[in-house]
Write a protein that holds these residues in place. Structure first.
Motif, PDB file in Angstrom:
ATOM      1  N   GLU A  40       9.498  53.204   6.256  1.00  0.00           N
ATOM      2  CA  GLU A  40      10.278  52.453   7.248  1.00  0.00           C
ATOM      3  C   GLU A  40      11.642  52.073   6.680  1.00  0.00           C
ATOM      4  OE1 GLU A  40       6.620  50.305   9.768  1.00  0.00           O
ATOM      5  OE2 GLU A  40       7.688  49.163   8.240  1.00  0.00           O
TER       6      GLU A  40
ATOM      7  N   ASN B 221      16.280  46.223  12.076  1.00  0.00           N
ATOM      8  CA  ASN B 221      15.172  45.380  11.607  1.00  0.00           C
ATOM      9  C   ASN B 221      14.145  45.178  12.720  1.00  0.00           C
ATOM     10  OD1 ASN B 221      16.359  45.055   9.086  1.00  0.00           O
ATOM     11  ND2 ASN B 221      17.280  43.069   9.572  1.00  0.00           N
TER      12      ASN B 221
ATOM     13  N   LEU C 231      10.751  43.332  11.953  1.00  0.00           N
ATOM     14  CA  LEU C 231      11.094  42.444  10.829  1.00  0.00           C
ATOM     15  C   LEU C 231      12.043  41.317  11.220  1.00  0.00           C
ATOM     16  CD1 LEU C 231      11.684  45.226   8.145  1.00  0.00           C
ATOM     17  CD2 LEU C 231       9.652  43.787   8.421  1.00  0.00           C
TER      18      LEU C 231
ATOM     19  N   LEU D  52      11.473  47.650  13.385  1.00  0.00           N
ATOM     20  CA  LEU D  52      10.335  47.607  12.463  1.00  0.00           C
ATOM     21  C   LEU D  52       9.555  46.288  12.591  1.00  0.00           C
ATOM     22  CD1 LEU D  52      12.070  49.038   9.251  1.00  0.00           C
ATOM     23  CD2 LEU D  52      10.804  50.302  10.993  1.00  0.00           C
TER      24      LEU D  52
ATOM     25  N   ARG E 177       5.523  51.251   4.478  1.00  0.00           N
ATOM     26  CA  ARG E 177       6.624  50.278   4.464  1.00  0.00           C
ATOM     27  C   ARG E 177       7.874  50.909   3.846  1.00  0.00           C
ATOM     28  NH1 ARG E 177       2.657  48.431   6.298  1.00  0.00           N
ATOM     29  NH2 ARG E 177       3.586  49.539   8.042  1.00  0.00           N
TER      30      ARG E 177
ATOM     31  N   LEU F 205      17.519  51.998   3.448  1.00  0.00           N
ATOM     32  CA  LEU F 205      17.489  50.765   2.653  1.00  0.00           C
ATOM     33  C   LEU F 205      16.682  50.899   1.364  1.00  0.00           C
ATOM     34  CD1 LEU F 205      16.867  48.285   5.617  1.00  0.00           C
ATOM     35  CD2 LEU F 205      19.035  48.742   4.452  1.00  0.00           C
TER      36      LEU F 205
ATOM     37  N   PHE G 142      18.671  45.792   1.037  1.00  0.00           N
ATOM     38  CA  PHE G 142      17.231  45.871   0.820  1.00  0.00           C
ATOM     39  C   PHE G 142      16.490  45.688   2.139  1.00  0.00           C
ATOM     40  CE2 PHE G 142      16.097  45.814  -3.754  1.00  0.00           C
ATOM     41  CZ  PHE G 142      17.367  45.789  -4.301  1.00  0.00           C
ATOM     42  N   GLY G 143      15.437  46.463   2.317  1.00  0.00           N
ATOM     43  CA  GLY G 143      14.531  46.249   3.437  1.00  0.00           C
ATOM     44  C   GLY G 143      13.381  45.361   2.980  1.00  0.00           C
ATOM     45  N   GLN G 144      12.237  45.499   3.645  1.00  0.00           N
ATOM     46  CA  GLN G 144      11.093  44.661   3.309  1.00  0.00           C
ATOM     47  C   GLN G 144      10.579  44.956   1.897  1.00  0.00           C
ATOM     48  OE1 GLN G 144       8.088  45.874   6.280  1.00  0.00           O
ATOM     49  NE2 GLN G 144       9.223  47.788   6.383  1.00  0.00           N
ATOM     50  N   THR G 145      10.077  43.886   1.275  1.00  0.00           N
ATOM     51  CA  THR G 145       9.510  43.960  -0.071  1.00  0.00           C
ATOM     52  C   THR G 145       8.054  44.417   0.013  1.00  0.00           C
ATOM     53  OG1 THR G 145      10.948  42.163  -0.766  1.00  0.00           O
ATOM     54  CG2 THR G 145       8.994  42.542  -2.109  1.00  0.00           C
TER      55      THR G 145
ATOM     56  N   LEU H 198       8.625  35.937   3.303  1.00  0.00           N
ATOM     57  CA  LEU H 198       9.756  36.704   2.766  1.00  0.00           C
ATOM     58  C   LEU H 198       9.469  38.201   2.731  1.00  0.00           C
ATOM     59  CD1 LEU H 198      10.920  34.325  -0.109  1.00  0.00           C
ATOM     60  CD2 LEU H 198      11.904  34.592   2.170  1.00  0.00           C
ATOM     61  N   TYR H 199       8.185  38.562   2.793  1.00  0.00           N
ATOM     62  CA  TYR H 199       7.815  39.983   2.824  1.00  0.00           C
ATOM     63  C   TYR H 199       8.167  40.626   4.166  1.00  0.00           C
ATOM     64  CZ  TYR H 199       5.093  39.744  -1.485  1.00  0.00           C
ATOM     65  OH  TYR H 199       4.705  39.610  -2.781  1.00  0.00           O
ATOM     66  N   ASN H 200       8.394  39.798   5.179  1.00  0.00           N
ATOM     67  CA  ASN H 200       8.616  40.345   6.518  1.00  0.00           C
ATOM     68  C   ASN H 200      10.082  40.322   6.939  1.00  0.00           C
ATOM     69  OD1 ASN H 200       5.886  40.733   6.663  1.00  0.00           O
ATOM     70  ND2 ASN H 200       5.480  38.869   7.841  1.00  0.00           N
ATOM     71  N   PHE H 201      10.974  40.208   5.954  1.00  0.00           N
ATOM     72  CA  PHE H 201      12.400  40.234   6.264  1.00  0.00           C
ATOM     73  C   PHE H 201      12.961  41.635   6.042  1.00  0.00           C
ATOM     74  CE2 PHE H 201      14.168  35.903   6.888  1.00  0.00           C
ATOM     75  CZ  PHE H 201      12.994  35.176   6.748  1.00  0.00           C
ATOM     76  N   GLY H 202      13.833  42.054   6.945  1.00  0.00           N
ATOM     77  CA  GLY H 202      14.589  43.285   6.730  1.00  0.00           C
ATOM     78  C   GLY H 202      15.917  42.942   6.079  1.00  0.00           C
ATOM     79  N   GLN H 203      16.921  43.781   6.302  1.00  0.00           N
ATOM     80  CA  GLN H 203      18.225  43.564   5.683  1.00  0.00           C
ATOM     81  C   GLN H 203      18.882  42.280   6.205  1.00  0.00           C
ATOM     82  OE1 GLN H 203      20.540  47.077   6.977  1.00  0.00           O
ATOM     83  NE2 GLN H 203      19.121  47.158   8.688  1.00  0.00           N
TER      84      GLN H 203
END
Lengths: 287, 287
Positions: B153, A154, A159, A157, B150, B159, B129-132, A126-131
């Motif tokens: 990015e 995404n 993602l 990057l 991050r 985002l 939201f982008g990446q966490t 889940l850390y590697n998801f963009g919008q």
């Protein structure tokens, strides 16, 4: 008090214990029924909750919210949302109306499981998801493709992108309306295959290499239920995959996909040979 | 069967009805206790669930997973995770070990509320939201700043970024270890103020204008509980904000922040005048 309560993803028992207590005591219980659905019907919810449930369609929520909020200054009203309340814009609308009411209506929101995190069942981090983006049903004359720009962002990057698929419930039949009748179309739910095909169609036009035939993706269906299904493959493979009953969603894999993610996801591959080969040549090669 | 069950965010009643049924029947019940905490203690969980709960610290999960998985081919073991199981990497580790076991151990995961979506309580749209990212406690000699890249990015796409804050539970006291004793440090939980200060410190070094004093952010504490707290402001303002007990998280706002998001978030502002002024000159101006 207006309680906005997430129901989770699958059935009547995915509500939290706290949420169930509130539903059983509330004066009125509404169910938001146009942005997502549970895998069980209203009657099953009513039987388990022991309360009548009023279906709230888009028209009721957007034009008749006074009815929903009636007496909520002094009485408890429960507004149920499939998944997590915050993942739907309905929540913000209703909460703002409560704030602006005179006197303001107190609200409390009970979060629950959302497709936005349940998609972690694929093994993708889940850390590697963009919008997150939405995909609507294309028609002959209307093929909105702004999703492509978001996915391209995404992808730039590395993602992943979660694509939420259109559902149409209680859509008026325009031809019948023209004849002065109000008839609703049969509910429709976009499948992983339809989504993959639409992505390939837009890629054909745009040609930026964002979601072509060889792009890796993961289709999911009925996440959180006992018969959930996960299928991984190229978009071309997924464009003919059958994942059965709704709801479906799709994840387009980003190029930063880590080896540990790959190791988990490949178990779901339509064709593990193809999956490994594409991953190694296009994805794993990025490191 | 190994059941990996999300507990949600606040207390013993945020578990789903389905999850509670499983916990009450399981042979053994473990609680993952090192990546997040509930706002209630183990005894309260045990009293409500009617079952003894075994605390599983990092060492047990990483080095003694055989003990957790013992007999799970034939008996039901419940592994409880605060929040949503998929939001923690523990889930993927354990699920992979179950797959690779001989014979494989069947697993089932029950999703629940996660900070990744509960953060929608701020009024910020989860679609933006982008990446966490994660923020760890800086020491005099160790100030990892990859979070900055991050965030940069995400910022380049306008985002928001959710920043998850470090917690330290059961960390060995290195000085005591050097003297041959095993003593654990007092648990520590990073606050919104500490996170904001560390972001400003790294901005001072990097100077790319990613998280400077005037950047807008939202701090959240104890989301999902009755005394949850949300505070919006510039990073400078948040660097002295006190949001009380853990757990805290922070969102750095992206420049694409929509007017409707602003309208909701400004109600939480430390100083609404400053908030509106920065939003109008820096954020709203992007449209």
């Amino acid at each position: 008090m207006l309680y906005i309560i997430g129901l989770g993803l699958a059935d009547e028992k995915d509500i939290s214990v706290k949420g169930l207590d509130i539903v059983r005591k509330a004066e009125r219980v509404y169910l938001e029924a146009y942005t997502a659905i549970l895998l069980v019907d209203k009657e099953q919810l009513e039987a388990y909750y022991g309360r009548p449930v009023i279906l709230a369609d888009r028209e009721m929520v957007e034009s008749q919210s006074d009815e929903i909020l009636k007496d909520a200054e002094t009485k408890d009203v429960a507004f149920l949302v499939v998944g997590d309340p915050f993942s739907a814009t309905t929540h913000t609308d209703l909460a703002l109306r409560c704030r602006q009411n005179d006197p303001p209506i107190p609200t409390r929101t009970l979060p629950n499981a959302s497709i936005l995190t349940a998609v972690g069942a694929t093994g993708l981090s889940l850390y590697n998801f963009g919008q997150t983006v939405s995909m609507v049903f294309f028609t002959d004359s209307w093929k909105p493709s702004s999703f492509y720009d978001r996915i391209a962002e995404n992808a730039s990057l590395g993602l992943h992108t979660l694509v939420l698929l259109d559902i149409k419930v209680k859509e008026p039949d325009l031809q019948a309306m023209a004849r002065g009748k109000i008839i609703y179309e049969k509910p429709r739910f976009m499948t992983v295959a339809q989504c993959a095909s639409q992505m390939l169609e837009v890629e054909d036009e745009r040609q930026q290499g964002v979601c072509g035939k060889e792009a890796l993706a993961v289709g999911v269906a009925r996440l959180g239920s006992e018969d959930q299904q996960i299928v991984a493959g190229t978009l071309e493979e997924l464009s003919t995959a059958d994942l059965g009953r709704p709801l479906h969603s799709l994840v387009l894999c980003g190029k930063k996909m880590h080896e540990m993610e790959w190791e988990f996801v490949r178990e779901f591959a339509v064709d593990q040979g193809t999956f490994d080969q594409v991953w190694k040549s296009v994805y794993g090669a990025q490191k």
